[in-house]
Write a protein that holds these residues in place. Structure first.
Motif, mmCIF file in Angstrom:
data_model
loop_
_atom_site.group_PDB
_atom_site.id
_atom_site.type_symbol
_atom_site.label_atom_id
_atom_site.label_comp_id
_atom_site.label_asym_id
_atom_site.label_seq_id
_atom_site.Cartn_x
_atom_site.Cartn_y
_atom_site.Cartn_z
ATOM 1 N N SER A 1 0.071 0.163 -3.942
ATOM 2 C CA SER A 1 -0.657 -1.095 -3.702
ATOM 3 C C SER A 1 -0.384 -2.094 -4.818
ATOM 4 C CB SER A 1 -2.164 -0.856 -3.553
ATOM 5 O OG SER A 1 -2.469 -0.428 -2.248
ATOM 6 N N THR B 1 -10.223 2.856 -6.223
ATOM 7 C CA THR B 1 -10.158 1.792 -5.220
ATOM 8 C C THR B 1 -9.769 0.468 -5.873
ATOM 9 O OG1 THR B 1 -11.897 2.845 -3.901
ATOM 10 C CG2 THR B 1 -11.469 0.523 -3.471
ATOM 11 N N GLU C 1 -4.154 4.552 0.972
ATOM 12 C CA GLU C 1 -4.771 4.095 2.215
ATOM 13 C C GLU C 1 -5.301 2.682 1.998
ATOM 14 O OE1 GLU C 1 -7.003 7.135 4.550
ATOM 15 O OE2 GLU C 1 -6.985 8.211 2.631
ATOM 16 N N TYR C 2 -5.481 1.947 3.091
ATOM 17 C CA TYR C 2 -5.930 0.563 2.903
ATOM 18 C C TYR C 2 -6.662 0.030 4.124
ATOM 19 C CZ TYR C 2 -2.038 -1.049 5.829
ATOM 20 O OH TYR C 2 -1.187 -1.276 6.877
ATOM 21 N N GLN D 1 -7.335 -3.968 5.672
ATOM 22 C CA GLN D 1 -6.917 -5.355 5.489
ATOM 23 C C GLN D 1 -7.877 -6.331 6.162
ATOM 24 O OE1 GLN D 1 -3.192 -6.327 7.286
ATOM 25 N NE2 GLN D 1 -3.042 -8.344 6.330
ATOM 26 N N PRO E 1 0.811 -1.221 0.000
ATOM 27 C CA PRO E 1 0.000 0.000 0.000
ATOM 28 C C PRO E 1 0.845 1.272 0.000
ATOM 29 C CG PRO E 1 -0.797 -1.560 1.649
ATOM 30 C CD PRO E 1 0.522 -2.084 1.158
ATOM 31 N N ILE F 1 -7.315 -7.287 0.665
ATOM 32 C CA ILE F 1 -6.907 -5.944 1.062
ATOM 33 C C ILE F 1 -7.566 -4.953 0.102
ATOM 34 C CG2 ILE F 1 -4.766 -6.151 -0.282
ATOM 35 C CD1 ILE F 1 -3.494 -4.178 1.699
ATOM 36 N N THR F 2 -8.199 -3.941 0.665
ATOM 37 C CA THR F 2 -8.835 -2.888 -0.114
ATOM 38 C C THR F 2 -7.997 -1.626 0.018
ATOM 39 O OG1 THR F 2 -11.037 -3.819 0.282
ATOM 40 C CG2 THR F 2 -10.926 -1.525 -0.425
ATOM 41 N N SER F 3 -7.564 -1.074 -1.105
ATOM 42 C CA SER F 3 -6.709 0.117 -1.117
ATOM 43 C C SER F 3 -7.395 1.208 -1.929
ATOM 44 C CB SER F 3 -5.348 -0.197 -1.746
ATOM 45 O OG SER F 3 -4.798 -1.384 -1.225
ATOM 46 N N TRP F 4 -7.141 2.460 -1.545
ATOM 47 C CA TRP F 4 -7.739 3.544 -2.306
ATOM 48 C C TRP F 4 -6.850 4.777 -2.271
ATOM 49 C CZ3 TRP F 4 -9.468 1.765 2.362
ATOM 50 C CH2 TRP F 4 -9.482 2.653 3.425
#
Length: 229
Positions: free
Chosen positions: A30, A133, A102-103, A105, A26, A110-113
């Protein structure tokens, strides 16, 4: 140059049908930097080169332009967009692959944006307000990558997204098979898409049934992949 702290990866795992592991950074776009199946690493990642700023490996994310730009610019709705960041023109692979995201977990995802606002460096070369995202997720037998673009501007947004993976070869090229379930490739001029596409049927680039890497050279983009193929 990228710091070692920013390169610290987040590890995902899923161990039901296969022992799957993935690592995502991230702090640097990411980007996917590792994906292994039953202990076999499939992604080539040069950490030393990344720290020195001499290489970009792994499987990095390309947004908002996943390919090359003629003259580092493009036209959209009557407006000429010059792609640059920190005052330097960028002609290839987008603008986010070295940005902090930003993320959130979870054990196997894992979601990152990243929020592109007027004060963000990406906004200089992509002057549209938005949230981009990414979701990297492991299931029983696969790694999936999904993306969402949220338009937070007052106008339309032009964008593309792509992934640039560096694969490890386990064995000779004659022993490694690649399959791409797509019927066409994009038409290119000087490696820039022209907007058309050409069927792969009857050409050396038809990989729908799979073929070995022996004598195979590809510098193109396949289109279109049906969901689940």
């Amino acid at each position: 140059m990228i710091s070692k702290e920013r390169l610290a990866p987040i590890t995902l795992s899923h161990s039901r049908r296969f022992d799957l592991k993935a690592q995502v950074t991230p702090g640097v776009g990411s980007n996917l930097v590792s994906f292994s199946v039953d202990g076999v690493e499939l992604i080539h990642y040069d950490v030393a080169g990344m720290l020195a700023g001499t290489s970009f490996t792994g499987a990095f994310n390309m947004f908002p332009t996943p390919c090359r730009l003629d003259g580092c610019s493009y036209e959209f709705e009557g407006r000429r967009i010059l792609q640059q960041k920190h005052g330097e023109k960028v002609f290839i692979h987008g603008l986010i692959r070295d940005e902090v995201m930003e993320y959130r977990q979870e054990p196997s995802s894992i979601t990152s944006w990243i929020d592109v606002t007027p004060s963000h460096p990406v906004h200089e070369g992509f002057p549209f307000q938005c949230r981009f995202t990414l979701v990297h997720a492991l299931s029983e037998d696969a790694l999936s990558v999904r993306f969402v673009l949220e338009n937070r501007d007052t106008r339309n947004i032009p964008f593309g997204y792509g992934i640039h993976p560096f694969w490890r070869l386990h064995g000779d090229r004659e022993e490694v098979t690649v399959r791409v379930p797509c019927d066409s490739i994009l038409d290119l001029k000087d490696l820039v898409p022209t907007g058309g596409c050409t069927p792969v049927a009857g050409t050396p680039l038809d990989l729908r049934q799979g073929r070995t890497l022996s004598g195979l050279f590809i510098d193109n983009a396949y289109w279109r992949r049906e969901p689940g193929a």
